[in-house]
Design a protein around this motif. Structure first.
Motif, mmCIF file in Angstrom:
data_model
loop_
_atom_site.group_PDB
_atom_site.id
_atom_site.type_symbol
_atom_site.label_atom_id
_atom_site.label_comp_id
_atom_site.label_asym_id
_atom_site.label_seq_id
_atom_site.Cartn_x
_atom_site.Cartn_y
_atom_site.Cartn_z
ATOM 1 N N LEU A 126 -82.469 -3.537 -36.585
ATOM 2 C CA LEU A 126 -81.168 -3.067 -36.111
ATOM 3 C C LEU A 126 -80.105 -3.133 -37.199
ATOM 4 N N HIS A 127 -80.235 -4.108 -38.085
ATOM 5 C CA HIS A 127 -79.250 -4.317 -39.141
ATOM 6 C C HIS A 127 -79.299 -3.231 -40.210
ATOM 7 N N ASP A 128 -80.427 -2.531 -40.330
ATOM 8 C CA ASP A 128 -80.657 -1.603 -41.440
ATOM 9 C C ASP A 128 -80.839 -0.175 -40.935
ATOM 10 N N PRO A 129 -79.740 0.527 -40.618
ATOM 11 C CA PRO A 129 -79.884 1.899 -40.101
ATOM 12 C C PRO A 129 -80.418 2.883 -41.132
ATOM 13 N N ASP A 130 -80.318 2.581 -42.424
ATOM 14 C CA ASP A 130 -80.898 3.473 -43.423
ATOM 15 C C ASP A 130 -82.404 3.577 -43.249
ATOM 16 N N ARG A 240 -75.162 -0.623 -43.194
ATOM 17 C CA ARG A 240 -75.605 -1.837 -42.532
ATOM 18 C C ARG A 240 -74.797 -2.027 -41.251
ATOM 19 N N ILE A 241 -75.351 -2.776 -40.296
ATOM 20 C CA ILE A 241 -74.671 -3.062 -39.038
ATOM 21 C C ILE A 241 -74.564 -4.572 -38.871
ATOM 22 N N VAL A 432 -69.587 -4.668 -32.624
ATOM 23 C CA VAL A 432 -70.668 -4.160 -33.463
ATOM 24 C C VAL A 432 -70.000 -3.396 -34.596
ATOM 25 N N VAL A 433 -70.300 -3.775 -35.833
ATOM 26 C CA VAL A 433 -69.580 -3.255 -36.991
ATOM 27 C C VAL A 433 -70.539 -2.488 -37.902
ATOM 28 N N TYR A 434 -70.349 -1.167 -37.979
ATOM 29 C CA TYR A 434 -71.126 -0.322 -38.884
ATOM 30 C C TYR A 434 -70.374 -0.209 -40.204
ATOM 31 N N PRO A 455 -75.594 -10.186 -39.950
ATOM 32 C CA PRO A 455 -76.482 -9.037 -39.745
ATOM 33 C C PRO A 455 -76.902 -8.947 -38.279
ATOM 34 N N LEU A 456 -76.753 -7.776 -37.687
ATOM 35 C CA LEU A 456 -77.024 -7.607 -36.262
ATOM 36 C C LEU A 456 -78.483 -7.903 -35.946
ATOM 37 N N SER A 457 -78.692 -8.684 -34.906
ATOM 38 C CA SER A 457 -80.050 -9.029 -34.473
ATOM 39 C C SER A 457 -80.147 -8.891 -32.957
#
Length: 466
Positions: A126-130, A240-241, A432-434, A455-457
């Protein structure tokens, strides 16, 4: 017209694959005559760029017998219904006789992609949208102004995503559309009907504007080619999120509120990010810019029932301020928050937005853009912060429950860094911060202020047991 096949999205960061099962164009269920819809003066401030919104849902527990195929059919039928009201989304962008973009509302349709991913929800980073989202869970925009994608996960979870041309509407507008689509899917009715009345944003005759707009916006033709960045591991833009808890946000607000003045959470957070970006900058004498997206609907509206609250389009301005990296590093958070409050002050009123409309009218047909997007040879880092309050997860129930996660994905390719703030689906005040920043800047942010941005988990999106 649908096309089927086991097509694979291309991705160089794949730890899972997404297979496209079908593509088709979904049109409005009722015919309408071909309409040419001009962009407003505020739309014309946006360069061509695409933005994406996506919601991830767990396996529907309230409807255990609902198959993915049935969910797809519900989404297609409700999309056809909602496009009767949001008819420009089924059109395409074309140039008029002056070379300016307009929307040809011809019911060409919205591309609807059905896809299957060979991964479970619990396996998503979830933390790595790339790696997780880009080129996989959000669709590329096709010929029209919007594309949507519905993806089945191996655990029977569902991802609903849309990618749209930013020139057609801001975050408020896209959130309004997504909420309307969900409402029609769930209830077969629509509470708020949108309007596209450009007369709501008409210039005055004669027009007038504050000269400060000459510094905030710039003719695109006057800009030199963008700077080229060396290709090193530390200066690549990545997305990153992060998770920001309500308690940490409250503490940040307290720290930023000085001299008896209470700052908003948006001001407090923006001040923190501004300082952290300065900390990551090697040149203490260089300037660091901060821009904040301000919605103009409440400023231009006359009363709570104004037609602007149902208006679909761009009604935003991006005022910015600048300070030296040295000052941002050495001075307290309250000082930076005061600077943020000052830059917002010039844009949170009716005259600013009406003047901006008049300003663009005087420049047409020469395209303009906000200056903070552009990085000149002598400019330091710049960052734009947007708070998408209207992207409300509580309104995104398509009939199988609220989203587990809702976020934006906006790797826009501009010189300015970008931050998007969204409410947590838990509705507990968390954010939630993008972020779309350089790698070394993200490293500074993760370490800064005691690591309040985490980092979002999955743990951040799971309700705590009482």
């Amino acid at each position: 017209m649908a096309t089927n096949g086991s097509l694979l999205y291309e991705s160089s960061t794949g730890y899972f694959s997404v297979h496209v099962k079908s593509r088709e164009l979904v049109t409005a269920e009722l015919p309408f005559p071909e309409i040419w819809l001009p962009l407003s003066n505020l739309d014309l401030l946006l360069p061509p760029m695409d933005c994406s919104i996506y919601s991830i849902y767990r396996k529907p527990s309230s409807k255990p017998d609902l198959s993915f195929g049935s969910a797809v059919e519900i989404l297609k039928k409700s999309l056809a219904k909602v496009l009767v009201h949001y008819y420009p989304l089924a059109g395409e962008m074309v140039a008029n006789y002056s070379g300016e973009p307009e929307i040809l509302c011809n019911n060409m349709g919205v591309e609807f992609i059905e896809a299957h991913a060979d991964i479970e929800l619990s396996g998503l980073k979830l933390h790595d949208p790339d790696a997780t989202v880009q080129g996989k869970l959000v669709p590329p925009k096709g010929r029209g102004v919007m594309s949507v994608q519905v993806t089945k996960l191996m655990c029977e979870g569902i991802v609903v995503a849309c990618t749209s041309d930013h020139r057609i509407g801001d975050g408020y507008s896209i959130g309004m559309f997504m909420a309307a689509w969900a409402e029609v899917s769930r209830t077969n009715s629509l509470t708020l009907v949108p309007n596209f009345h450009r007369s709501l944003l008409s210039p005055r005759r004669p027009g007038s504007y504050d000269k400060s707009l000459d510094n905030m916006y710039v003719p695109i033709a006057s800009l030199s080619p963008p700077l080229k960045h060396e290709s090193t591991s530390s200066d690549q833009f990545i997305s990153r999120i992060y998770h920001l808890s309500a308690s940490a946000l409250n503490q940040l607000q307290d720290l930023s509120s000085t001299d008896g003045t209470t700052r908003t959470k948006l001001v407090a957070f923006s001040a923190l990010v501004w300082k952290l970006i300065a900390n990551a900058n090697g040149d203490a004498k260089s300037s660091c810019r901060l821009g904040i997206v301000v919605d103009g609907r409440s400023r231009l509206s006359e009363g709570p029932r104004s037609a602007l609250y149902g208006y679909f389009g761009n009604v935003v301005s991006i005022p910015f301020g600048e300070a030296t990296a040295e000052d941002l590093k050495s001075k307290p958070l309250g000082w930076a928050a005061k600077k943020v409050n000052e830059l917002l002050g010039c844009a949170t009123n009716r005259e600013h937005f009406q003047g901006l409309i008049d300003y663009v009218e005087g420049q047409r047909p020469n395209p303009m853009m906000t200056r903070v997007y552009y990085r000149g040879a002598d400019d330091g880092p710049a960052i734009v912060v947007s708070h998408a309050r209207v992207l409300d997860p509580s309104k995104m129930d398509f009939g199988w429950g609220l989203p587990f996660l809702m976020s934006g994905h906006f790797p826009w390719g501009g010189d300015a860094r970008f931050v998007l703030l969204l409410p947590s689906p838990l509705g507990n005040g968390d954010w939630v911060v993008y972020m779309h920043l350089f790698m070394h800047q993200l490293q500074e942010i993760e370490m800064g202020e005691g690591g309040i941005l985490q980092p979002l988990s999955f743990q951040h999106l799971t309700p705590h047991e009482v």
